[in-house]
Enzyme design. Structure first.
Site, short mmCIF file in Angstrom:
data_model
loop_
_atom_site.label_atom_id
_atom_site.label_comp_id
_atom_site.label_asym_id
_atom_site.label_seq_id
_atom_site.Cartn_x
_atom_site.Cartn_y
_atom_site.Cartn_z
N ASP A 252 36.51 -12.27 -2.21
CA ASP A 252 36.06 -11.99 -0.85
C ASP A 252 34.60 -11.53 -0.81
O ASP A 252 34.15 -10.95 0.18
CB ASP A 252 36.95 -10.97 -0.17
CG ASP A 252 37.04 -9.66 -0.94
OD1 ASP A 252 36.41 -9.55 -2.02
OD2 ASP A 252 37.74 -8.73 -0.49
N ASP A 331 40.26 1.17 -10.55
CA ASP A 331 38.87 1.54 -10.27
C ASP A 331 38.69 3.05 -10.22
O ASP A 331 37.73 3.61 -10.78
CB ASP A 331 38.37 0.88 -8.99
CG ASP A 331 39.34 1.03 -7.83
OD1 ASP A 331 40.48 1.50 -8.03
OD2 ASP A 331 38.97 0.67 -6.69
#
Length: 498
Positions: A252, A331
Site C-alpha cells: 500500500d 514492529d
C-alpha cells in the site's frame, strides 16, 4: 521286448551317464536366473525320459515280480544323450547372451546415472552460483496479501522507479511474498513476473487461534498472521536466497523517484556503522507543516524504528532476530530495548514512501492514525544526487557532535509559553535561529506535540523520530527541538512513557 528284474531296474536308475548329465543340467539351470521357464520344460523332459524307460505294461505295482519293463534300445539312449549335450550347449549360449545383456543394461544404467549426476551437479552449481552472486546484493521484498489493485500499483511504481534510477534489476531484484492465498492478488502479481526475481507464497494458511499466553480474539488474529508471514519471507530472502540486505515494502506504499538511490547510498553507512540497525524511507512526522521542503537531501538518525519501507542487513536477521521473532506486533517488538540495543535507524527529512490513500486504509490496522497523520505524509518530488552524498556525516561520532551542538549551543532556548507569545512577532521572524523547548515530563511533551501536530505516542519510552531524547521538526520556517530536561546529560529513555 524283454523282462527286467527289480535289480536291473535299480541299476538303470543309477546309470552314471544319465544321472550325471541330468544333475549337471539342473545345476546349470539354477545358476541361470534369466531362464527359469526352461527349468519347467526340462523337468517335464526328464520325467518323460524316465517314464519311457519303464514298461507301460506294469501290472501289480505292489508285487515287484509282476512289474514288466520294455528294453530301452541303445540307439535311443545315445540319441537322448546327444540331445542333452545340444541342450547344454544351447543353455551355455543363452547364459552367455544373458550375461552380455545384463552387462549392457548395467552399462546403460551407469551412463544414465552419470549423465543425471552431471545434470544435477550443473543445476546445483547454477543454483549455488546464483545464490553466491546474491551475497552482495540488496533485494526488495514486497509483502502482499489480498489487495490486487494495491499490489499492482506498488509493483508498477517499483519497477518504473528502479528503471529510472542509477541502478537496475541486477542491483535491486524484487521478490514478492504473498500471504492469504488470494487468487485475484496472485493474478495481479503474475502480470509482473518477467520483472521479478521470484514470486513466493507463504505456505502456512492455518488460522491462529491461540498465542503463548492464551486465546486470540478474532479481530487480533491478523497481526499474528502478519508476523508469521514476515518471519517466513525473511527466511526466504536471507537463508534460502542468501541476499546480504533487504528493503521491505508493503503493497500500500507509493515510491519516491530517488527511492533506490537513497537506499543504495545509505547501505554504505549501515554496513560500516555498528550503532545503526536499519535505514527507513519514512518520516513519522513528515507532514507538510513539519518538514523543510527545500532540504530533500537531509537524513537524520533516530532511536525510533520507523518501518514503512526499510532496510536491514542479513547479519541482523540471522544472528539476532530470527531465533526470537515474536508471534505478533513485530514492529513494536523491534522498538523494544532488547532488540534495539541502543542502536539507531536513519530516516529522511522528506519521506521516500507514502501511503497510497485509495488502498492503505483497508489493511489489518483499519487505518490507525491514518486520517490525522499517515495520509498527510509528503512524498519527496525532488530527486537528490545520492552518489555525491557524504555518508560519513551520519556516522555516530560525527553526527552526535554536530547534533548536540546544534540543539544545545546554537539554538535559542525558551519556554513553551514564551514561544507561543512571540512566535508571530517581528523579532522572532527576523531571527532564523532554531528554537529549543524543554519538556520536563511526559505530559509536557504531549502538550507540545498536540500544538505542533507531531505524533504523540511512545514505544518503549521513545517518541516518534526522537534521537537522544530530542524530537526535531521544521515549523513555520525554522527548526524546533523538543528536548529532555537533562539536556546533554540525558542517558536513556523512560520506559514509563507509553
Amino acid at each position: 521286448m524283454y523282462s527286467m528284474s527289480i535289480d536291473d531296474h535299480s541299476n538303470y536308475q543309477n546309470s552314471p551317464s544319465i544321472r550325471s548329465l541330468c544333475l549337471n543340467i539342473i545345476k546349470r539351470l539354477f545358476r541361470s536366473k534369466l531362464i527359469f521357464v526352461l527349468i519347467t520344460v526340462f523337468f517335464i523332459l526328464f520325467i518323460y525320459i524316465n517314464t519311457t524307460a519303464i514298461s507301460s505294461n506294469q501290472t501289480d505295482f505292489d508285487d515287484p515280480n509282476n512289474i514288466q519293463y520294455e528294453e530301452l534300445p541303445n540307439n535311443n539312449l545315445k540319441e537322448i544323450e546327444n540331445r542333452i549335450v545340444k541342450l547344454e550347449n544351447s543353455l551355455d549360449e543363452l547364459n552367455k547372451n544373458a550375461i552380455l545383456l545384463k552387462n549392457e543394461i548395467k552399462s546403460r544404467h551407469k551412463k544414465k546415472d552419470k549423465n543425471q549426476f552431471v545434470k544435477n551437479n550443473e543445476k546445483k552449481s547454477t543454483q549455488i552460483k546464483k545464490i553466491d552472486l546474491n551475497f552482495d546484493k540488496t533485494v526488495v521484498l514486497v509483502m502482499a496479501c489480498n489487495r490486487p489493485e494495491s499490489v499492482e500499483n506498488h509493483l508498477k511504481q517499483l519497477i518504473e522507479k528502479r528503471a529510472s534510477s542509477n541502478y537496475n534489476s541486477k542491483n535491486f531484484p524484487i521478490i514478492v511474498s504473498q500471504d492469504c492465498n488470494h487468487q485475484e492478488t496472485a493474478n495481479s502479481i503474475n502480470k509482473f513476473s518477467n520483472d521479478l526475481y521470484a514470486i513466493i507464497k507463504q505456505p502456512d494458511q492455518a488460522d491462529i487461534t491461540h498465542s503463548k499466553t492464551g486465546p486470540i480474539s478474532l479481530h487480533m488474529r491478523g497481526y499474528f498472521k502478519i508476523s508469521r508471514h514476515y518471519k517466513w519471507a525473511l527466511d526466504q530472502v536471507f537463508v534460502k536466497y542468501n541476499f546480504s540486505s533487504v528493503i521491505i515494502t508493503e503493497d500500500d506504499l507509493n515510491i519516491a523517484i530517488d527511492f533506490f538511490d537513497y537506499f543504495k547510498s545509505m547501505l554504505t553507512i549501515l554496513e560500516k556503522d555498528k550503532s545503526l540497525y536499519c535505514v527507513s524511507a519514512w518520516n513519522d512526522n513528515g507532514k507538510e507543516s513539519l518538514i523543510d521542503n527545500s532540504r530533500s537531501e537531509l537524513v537524520h538518525r533516530t532511536d525510533f524504528f520507523p518501518g514503512l519501507g526499510w532496510m536491514m542487513l542479513r547479519s541482523l536477521w540471522v544472528d539476532e532476530l530470527r531465533q526470537k521473532w515474536p508471534q505478533a506486533f513485530w514492529d513494536d517488538w523491534l522498538r523494544e530495548p532488547d532488540q534495539r540495543k541502543e542502536r539507531s535507524c536513519l530516516r529522511p527529512e522528506i519521506s521516500r514512501t507514502d501511503m497510497a490513500i485509495q488502498y492503505a486504509k483497508k489493511g489489518v490496522s483499519m487505518g490507525q492514525f491514518f486520517d490525522n497523520y499517515l495520509k498527510l505524509i509528503v512524498l519527496n518530488k525532488n530527486p537528490v544526487d545520492w552518489l555525491g552524498f557524504d555518508v560519513s556525516t551520519l556516522q555516530k561520532e560525527k553526527y552526535d557532535s554536530k547534533f548536540l551542538t546544534d540543539v544545545y549551543d546554537n539554538s535559542l532556548e525558551m519556554s513553551f509559553v514564551d514561544y507561543l507569545r512571540i512566535s508571530n512577532s517581528t523579532d522572532l521572524s527576523n531571527n532564523k535561529k532554531s528554537i529549543l523547548i524543554i519538556y520536563k515530563d511526559k505530559n509536557d511533551f504531549l502538550k507540545y506535540a498536540k500544538y505542533f501536530g507531531i505524533m504523540k505516542d511512545f514505544k518503549s519510552g521513545v517518541a516518534r523520530t526522537a534521537y537522544l531524547g530530542v524530537v526535531r521538526i521544521f515549523f513555520k520556517t525554522r527548526v524546533i527541538y523538543i528536548a529532555p530536561k537533562e539536556k546533554r546529560n540525558w542517558s536513556k529513555y523512560d520506559l514509563s512513557y507509553k
